[in-house]
Design a protein around this motif. Structure first.
Motif, PDB file in Angstrom:
ATOM      1  N   ILE A 164       0.845  -1.203   0.000  1.00  0.00           N
ATOM      2  CA  ILE A 164       0.000   0.000   0.000  1.00  0.00           C
ATOM      3  C   ILE A 164       0.879   1.251   0.000  1.00  0.00           C
ATOM      4  CG2 ILE A 164      -1.590   1.345   1.436  1.00  0.00           C
ATOM      5  CD1 ILE A 164      -3.039  -1.247   2.077  1.00  0.00           C
ATOM      6  N   LEU A 165       2.043   1.183   0.587  1.00  0.00           N
ATOM      7  CA  LEU A 165       3.008   2.285   0.539  1.00  0.00           C
ATOM      8  C   LEU A 165       3.878   2.236  -0.708  1.00  0.00           C
ATOM      9  CD1 LEU A 165       4.490   2.594   4.137  1.00  0.00           C
ATOM     10  CD2 LEU A 165       3.136   4.269   2.916  1.00  0.00           C
ATOM     11  N   ILE A 166       4.275   1.051  -1.095  1.00  0.00           N
ATOM     12  CA  ILE A 166       5.241   0.897  -2.183  1.00  0.00           C
ATOM     13  C   ILE A 166       4.676   1.344  -3.528  1.00  0.00           C
ATOM     14  CG2 ILE A 166       6.573  -0.787  -3.514  1.00  0.00           C
ATOM     15  CD1 ILE A 166       6.779  -2.419  -0.856  1.00  0.00           C
ATOM     16  N   ILE A 167       3.488   0.912  -3.880  1.00  0.00           N
ATOM     17  CA  ILE A 167       2.953   1.142  -5.226  1.00  0.00           C
ATOM     18  C   ILE A 167       2.791   2.626  -5.562  1.00  0.00           C
ATOM     19  CG2 ILE A 167       0.956   0.756  -6.734  1.00  0.00           C
ATOM     20  CD1 ILE A 167       0.784  -2.063  -5.392  1.00  0.00           C
ATOM     21  N   PRO A 168       2.046   3.417  -4.776  1.00  0.00           N
ATOM     22  CA  PRO A 168       1.901   4.828  -5.164  1.00  0.00           C
ATOM     23  C   PRO A 168       3.211   5.605  -5.069  1.00  0.00           C
ATOM     24  CG  PRO A 168       0.831   4.457  -3.061  1.00  0.00           C
ATOM     25  CD  PRO A 168       1.230   3.117  -3.596  1.00  0.00           C
ATOM     26  N   ASN A 169       4.046   5.243  -4.096  1.00  0.00           N
ATOM     27  CA  ASN A 169       5.299   5.973  -3.945  1.00  0.00           C
ATOM     28  C   ASN A 169       6.311   5.621  -5.020  1.00  0.00           C
ATOM     29  OD1 ASN A 169       5.174   7.832  -1.569  1.00  0.00           O
ATOM     30  ND2 ASN A 169       4.333   5.970  -0.686  1.00  0.00           N
ATOM     31  N   ALA A 170       6.280   4.383  -5.523  1.00  0.00           N
ATOM     32  CA  ALA A 170       7.148   4.034  -6.653  1.00  0.00           C
ATOM     33  C   ALA A 170       6.757   4.865  -7.874  1.00  0.00           C
ATOM     34  CB  ALA A 170       7.048   2.543  -6.947  1.00  0.00           C
ATOM     35  N   LEU A 171       5.460   5.033  -8.085  1.00  0.00           N
ATOM     36  CA  LEU A 171       4.985   5.895  -9.168  1.00  0.00           C
ATOM     37  C   LEU A 171       5.454   7.331  -8.936  1.00  0.00           C
ATOM     38  CD1 LEU A 171       3.240   6.128 -11.728  1.00  0.00           C
ATOM     39  CD2 LEU A 171       1.299   6.578 -10.224  1.00  0.00           C
ATOM     40  N   GLY A 172       5.424   7.772  -7.684  1.00  0.00           N
ATOM     41  CA  GLY A 172       5.895   9.117  -7.350  1.00  0.00           C
ATOM     42  C   GLY A 172       7.373   9.308  -7.632  1.00  0.00           C
ATOM     43  N   VAL A 173       8.180   8.284  -7.383  1.00  0.00           N
ATOM     44  CA  VAL A 173       9.614   8.365  -7.679  1.00  0.00           C
ATOM     45  C   VAL A 173       9.810   8.564  -9.177  1.00  0.00           C
ATOM     46  CG1 VAL A 173      11.804   7.104  -7.717  1.00  0.00           C
ATOM     47  CG2 VAL A 173      10.353   7.008  -5.693  1.00  0.00           C
ATOM     48  N   VAL A 174       9.171   7.724  -9.969  1.00  0.00           N
ATOM     49  CA  VAL A 174       9.337   7.769 -11.431  1.00  0.00           C
ATOM     50  C   VAL A 174       8.843   9.089 -11.998  1.00  0.00           C
ATOM     51  CG1 VAL A 174       8.627   6.709 -13.599  1.00  0.00           C
ATOM     52  CG2 VAL A 174       9.258   5.264 -11.664  1.00  0.00           C
ATOM     53  N   LEU A 175       7.607   9.455 -11.688  1.00  0.00           N
ATOM     54  CA  LEU A 175       7.038  10.674 -12.269  1.00  0.00           C
ATOM     55  C   LEU A 175       7.690  11.930 -11.706  1.00  0.00           C
ATOM     56  CD1 LEU A 175       3.281   9.696 -12.557  1.00  0.00           C
ATOM     57  CD2 LEU A 175       4.965   9.909 -14.386  1.00  0.00           C
ATOM     58  N   GLY A 176       8.084  11.920 -10.439  1.00  0.00           N
ATOM     59  CA  GLY A 176       8.795  13.060  -9.871  1.00  0.00           C
ATOM     60  C   GLY A 176      10.121  13.289 -10.540  1.00  0.00           C
ATOM     61  N   LEU A 177      10.862  12.210 -10.772  1.00  0.00           N
ATOM     62  CA  LEU A 177      12.159  12.347 -11.463  1.00  0.00           C
ATOM     63  C   LEU A 177      11.987  12.803 -12.904  1.00  0.00           C
ATOM     64  CD1 LEU A 177      14.163   9.269 -10.103  1.00  0.00           C
ATOM     65  CD2 LEU A 177      14.534  11.697  -9.597  1.00  0.00           C
ATOM     66  N   ILE A 178      10.996  12.233 -13.596  1.00  0.00           N
ATOM     67  CA  ILE A 178      10.754  12.658 -14.991  1.00  0.00           C
ATOM     68  C   ILE A 178      10.383  14.131 -15.030  1.00  0.00           C
ATOM     69  CG2 ILE A 178       9.196  12.405 -16.966  1.00  0.00           C
ATOM     70  CD1 ILE A 178       9.086   9.387 -16.309  1.00  0.00           C
ATOM     71  N   THR A 179       9.521  14.561 -14.113  1.00  0.00           N
ATOM     72  CA  THR A 179       9.123  15.974 -14.069  1.00  0.00           C
ATOM     73  C   THR A 179      10.312  16.872 -13.799  1.00  0.00           C
ATOM     74  OG1 THR A 179       6.942  15.307 -13.248  1.00  0.00           O
ATOM     75  CG2 THR A 179       7.531  17.630 -13.020  1.00  0.00           C
ATOM     76  N   ALA A 180      11.132  16.509 -12.821  1.00  0.00           N
ATOM     77  CA  ALA A 180      12.307  17.320 -12.483  1.00  0.00           C
ATOM     78  C   ALA A 180      13.288  17.380 -13.642  1.00  0.00           C
ATOM     79  CB  ALA A 180      12.988  16.772 -11.233  1.00  0.00           C
ATOM     80  N   LEU A 181      13.530  16.245 -14.280  1.00  0.00           N
ATOM     81  CA  LEU A 181      14.493  16.208 -15.387  1.00  0.00           C
ATOM     82  C   LEU A 181      14.002  16.981 -16.609  1.00  0.00           C
ATOM     83  CD1 LEU A 181      15.727  12.514 -15.139  1.00  0.00           C
ATOM     84  CD2 LEU A 181      16.980  14.598 -14.532  1.00  0.00           C
ATOM     85  N   THR A 182      12.714  16.897 -16.907  1.00  0.00           N
ATOM     86  CA  THR A 182      12.199  17.630 -18.059  1.00  0.00           C
ATOM     87  C   THR A 182      12.107  19.124 -17.786  1.00  0.00           C
ATOM     88  OG1 THR A 182       9.884  17.225 -17.450  1.00  0.00           O
ATOM     89  CG2 THR A 182      10.926  15.663 -18.978  1.00  0.00           C
ATOM     90  N   ALA A 183      12.147  19.525 -16.514  1.00  0.00           N
ATOM     91  CA  ALA A 183      12.080  20.940 -16.172  1.00  0.00           C
ATOM     92  C   ALA A 183      13.432  21.627 -16.324  1.00  0.00           C
ATOM     93  CB  ALA A 183      11.581  21.126 -14.737  1.00  0.00           C
ATOM     94  N   LEU A 184      14.491  20.871 -16.466  1.00  0.00           N
ATOM     95  CA  LEU A 184      15.832  21.449 -16.573  1.00  0.00           C
ATOM     96  C   LEU A 184      16.069  22.049 -17.957  1.00  0.00           C
ATOM     97  CD1 LEU A 184      17.893  18.723 -14.722  1.00  0.00           C
ATOM     98  CD2 LEU A 184      17.125  20.916 -13.835  1.00  0.00           C
TER      99      LEU A 184
END
Length: 86
Positions: A66-86
Motif C-alpha cells: 500500500i506504501l510501495i505502489i503509489p510511492n514508486a509511481l511518485g519516484v518515477v514521475l517526480g524524477l521525470i518531471t524534475a528532469l524535463t524541467a531542466l
C-alpha cells in the motif's frame, strides 16, 4: 475490525496517492513543449517517495505494498518531471 479499518484507510490513501503523482503528467508535457518550470518540488517529492518505498520494502514481517505502489509511481514521475524541467 482494526485490521480491516487499517486496510481500507491504507487503500484509500494509496488510491489518492496515485492521483497525486499522476498530476505531474501535464507538467511533464508542458516541460517537453518548452514551458520549463522549477525542478525542486518534484525532485524533493521523488526523494520523499523513495524513502517511503524503502520503508515499505523493509517492513516486517511483510512488505507494505500500500506504501510501495503509489510511492514508486511518485519516484518515477517526480524524477521525470524534475528532469524535463531542466
Amino acid at each position: 475490525m482494526k485490521d480491516k479499518f487499517h486496510v481500507v484507510i491504507g487503500s484509500i490513501g494509496a488510491f489518492i496517492g496515485i492521483f497525486v503523482f499522476l498530476a505531474y503528467i501535464p507538467q511533464i508535457f508542458s516541460n517537453l513543449a518548452g514551458d520549463k518550470a522549477q525542478p525542486y518540488q518534484p525532485l524533493v517529492a521523488a526523494v520523499s517517495c523513495l524513502i517511503w518505498v524503502l520503508y515499505g520494502l523493509t517492513n516486517s514481517p511483510k512488505k507494505d505494498y500500500i506504501l510501495i505502489i503509489p510511492n514508486a509511481l511518485g519516484v518515477v514521475l517526480g524524477l521525470i518531471t524534475a528532469l524535463t524541467a531542466l
